[in-house]
Motif scaffolding. Sequence first.
Motif, PDB file in Angstrom:
ATOM      1  N   GLN A 195     -12.262   4.632  -3.933  1.00 15.23           N
ATOM      2  CA  GLN A 195     -10.893   5.143  -3.830  1.00 15.23           C
ATOM      3  C   GLN A 195     -10.154   4.515  -2.646  1.00 15.23           C
ATOM      4  OE1 GLN A 195     -12.039   9.249  -3.765  1.00 15.23           O
ATOM      5  NE2 GLN A 195     -11.912   9.490  -5.989  1.00 15.23           N
ATOM      6  N   GLN A 196     -10.857   4.358  -1.525  1.00 20.01           N
ATOM      7  CA  GLN A 196     -10.239   3.706  -0.379  1.00 20.01           C
ATOM      8  C   GLN A 196      -9.995   2.227  -0.672  1.00 20.01           C
ATOM      9  OE1 GLN A 196     -12.561   3.392   3.359  1.00 20.01           O
ATOM     10  NE2 GLN A 196     -10.750   4.261   4.355  1.00 20.01           N
ATOM     11  N   TRP A 197     -10.949   1.604  -1.319  1.00 17.11           N
ATOM     12  CA  TRP A 197     -10.811   0.191  -1.674  1.00 17.11           C
ATOM     13  C   TRP A 197      -9.610  -0.011  -2.581  1.00 17.11           C
ATOM     14  CZ3 TRP A 197     -14.404  -3.082  -5.255  1.00 17.11           C
ATOM     15  CH2 TRP A 197     -14.223  -4.440  -4.974  1.00 17.11           C
ATOM     16  N   LYS A 198      -9.377   0.883  -3.514  1.00 16.57           N
ATOM     17  CA  LYS A 198      -8.197   0.788  -4.378  1.00 16.57           C
ATOM     18  C   LYS A 198      -6.929   0.809  -3.541  1.00 16.57           C
ATOM     19  CE  LYS A 198      -5.555   3.214  -7.928  1.00 16.57           C
ATOM     20  NZ  LYS A 198      -5.468   4.411  -8.820  1.00 16.57           N
ATOM     21  N   ARG A 199      -6.829   1.728  -2.585  1.00 18.94           N
ATOM     22  CA  ARG A 199      -5.639   1.805  -1.734  1.00 18.94           C
ATOM     23  C   ARG A 199      -5.435   0.486  -0.992  1.00 18.94           C
ATOM     24  NH1 ARG A 199      -7.938   6.788  -0.473  1.00 18.94           N
ATOM     25  NH2 ARG A 199      -8.484   6.130   1.649  1.00 18.94           N
ATOM     26  N   TRP A 200      -6.523  -0.070  -0.488  1.00 20.98           N
ATOM     27  CA  TRP A 200      -6.420  -1.334   0.244  1.00 20.98           C
ATOM     28  C   TRP A 200      -5.924  -2.453  -0.669  1.00 20.98           C
ATOM     29  CZ3 TRP A 200     -11.376  -1.976   3.767  1.00 20.98           C
ATOM     30  CH2 TRP A 200     -11.440  -0.890   4.668  1.00 20.98           C
ATOM     31  N   CYS A 201      -6.471  -2.506  -1.871  1.00 25.20           N
ATOM     32  CA  CYS A 201      -6.140  -3.607  -2.780  1.00 25.20           C
ATOM     33  C   CYS A 201      -4.722  -3.496  -3.354  1.00 25.20           C
ATOM     34  CB  CYS A 201      -7.150  -3.668  -3.920  1.00 25.20           C
ATOM     35  SG  CYS A 201      -8.787  -4.253  -3.409  1.00 25.20           S
ATOM     36  N   MET A 202      -4.085  -2.368  -3.188  1.00 23.73           N
ATOM     37  CA  MET A 202      -2.706  -2.209  -3.625  1.00 23.73           C
ATOM     38  C   MET A 202      -1.705  -2.711  -2.592  1.00 23.73           C
ATOM     39  SD  MET A 202      -2.841  -0.977  -6.673  1.00 23.73           S
ATOM     40  CE  MET A 202      -4.370  -1.912  -6.881  1.00 23.73           C
ATOM     41  N   HIS A 203      -2.168  -3.034  -1.387  1.00 23.49           N
ATOM     42  CA  HIS A 203      -1.262  -3.397  -0.296  1.00 23.49           C
ATOM     43  C   HIS A 203      -1.478  -4.848   0.127  1.00 23.49           C
ATOM     44  CE1 HIS A 203       0.961  -3.219   3.468  1.00 23.49           C
ATOM     45  NE2 HIS A 203       1.412  -2.031   3.113  1.00 23.49           N
ATOM     46  N   PRO A 204      -0.398  -5.613   0.347  1.00 23.10           N
ATOM     47  CA  PRO A 204      -0.550  -7.016   0.751  1.00 23.10           C
ATOM     48  C   PRO A 204      -1.316  -7.205   2.053  1.00 23.10           C
ATOM     49  CG  PRO A 204       1.705  -6.567   0.068  1.00 23.10           C
ATOM     50  CD  PRO A 204       0.998  -5.244   0.130  1.00 23.10           C
ATOM     51  N   GLU A 205      -1.247  -6.204   2.953  1.00 22.76           N
ATOM     52  CA  GLU A 205      -1.966  -6.302   4.223  1.00 22.76           C
ATOM     53  C   GLU A 205      -3.311  -5.573   4.188  1.00 22.76           C
ATOM     54  OE1 GLU A 205       0.727  -6.986   7.997  1.00 22.76           O
ATOM     55  OE2 GLU A 205       1.177  -5.040   7.074  1.00 22.76           O
ATOM     56  N   TYR A 206      -3.717  -5.194   2.977  1.00 19.76           N
ATOM     57  CA  TYR A 206      -5.055  -4.629   2.794  1.00 19.76           C
ATOM     58  C   TYR A 206      -5.262  -3.411   3.688  1.00 19.76           C
ATOM     59  CZ  TYR A 206      -9.900  -5.310   1.116  1.00 19.76           C
ATOM     60  OH  TYR A 206     -11.123  -5.185   0.498  1.00 19.76           O
ATOM     61  N   CYS A 207      -6.382  -3.299   4.396  1.00 22.81           N
ATOM     62  CA  CYS A 207      -6.660  -2.111   5.201  1.00 22.81           C
ATOM     63  C   CYS A 207      -5.680  -1.965   6.354  1.00 22.81           C
ATOM     64  CB  CYS A 207      -8.089  -2.136   5.733  1.00 22.81           C
ATOM     65  SG  CYS A 207      -8.501  -3.583   6.742  1.00 22.81           S
ATOM     66  N   VAL A 208      -5.191  -3.074   6.878  1.00 21.77           N
ATOM     67  CA  VAL A 208      -4.252  -3.027   8.005  1.00 21.77           C
ATOM     68  C   VAL A 208      -2.953  -2.344   7.598  1.00 21.77           C
ATOM     69  CG1 VAL A 208      -2.847  -4.490   9.521  1.00 21.77           C
ATOM     70  CG2 VAL A 208      -5.261  -5.023   9.160  1.00 21.77           C
TER      71      VAL A 208
END
Length: 291
Positions: A185-198
């Motif tokens: 679920q966290q990985w999905k959120r990261w992959c939806m954003h151009p800056e990933y986890c940042v």
Amino acid sequence: MTVKETPLTLTTQAGHTLSARQFSVSASQQAIVIAPAMGVEQSYYFPVARWLAEQGFEVLTFDYHGMGASQQGPLKHHRSSILDWARQDASAALAHIRQQIAGDILWLGHSLGGQVFPLVNDIQQVQRVVTVASGTGYWRHNAPPLRRKVWWFWFVLVPVLVRIYGYFPGKKLGMVGDLPAPVIQQWKRWCMHPEYCVGTEDAAVRQSFDTVNVPICALALEDDEMLSDKNISALFALFGSKDKSLHVVHPDDFGLDRIGHLGLFRAQFEDTLWPQVLLPALTSGQPQNTR
């Protein structure tokens, strides 16, 4: 040359126990921590760990909490996130090897292991970080074969299967591997954003990336079926270190048909990519025959 392999149990600050293994030939003043990719068990890296030990390094592999031999009990009960894997699990691995070795320590991060190293406690104490096939994972920048199906993966397959199983059963599907629900679920959120986890986590995560200041040698695979050059360069740009270099490995430069996202660590490359690319990347930051 016989490599000594020592199974270990590491304990994180949160009290989780992790399976690890240390490889050595003789007393060494240099060590390598191999941080695995998402869903990849440490056993995948045993061949390259043995080979690196034969080159004179003390080598440590480990499984993240809930992965491989570090899974205790049903996976649906594991609540670790990717941030926990970095701040707790990878940090415990680095802390262990720092207690064992007085000399240089190198960080070898594959995919996820090369994405989140700025979040590892005391990462500034390593002499060099080498990342392999590490990019942001931003879905709009994924390599074309993956991009054509990733929307369905994130918005249909993942939520449905996590609801049914309580975790992501990737092994049943032959993709990624079994993952705890908080991780996928966290990985999905990261992959939806151009800056990933940042771009999705708190300010402390951005600061960790901005202030990381270790020498970084990033290895990208030209035929990576998951990450495009945009994924790779976007992550590379997030690392604040002033001493960093990006190298692209082309299979045809080594007379190879294919390497791929997982390929660099396969034993078939012991006589080619390991001595010509991986070893010099670790020792000098200057892999051979790269562009």
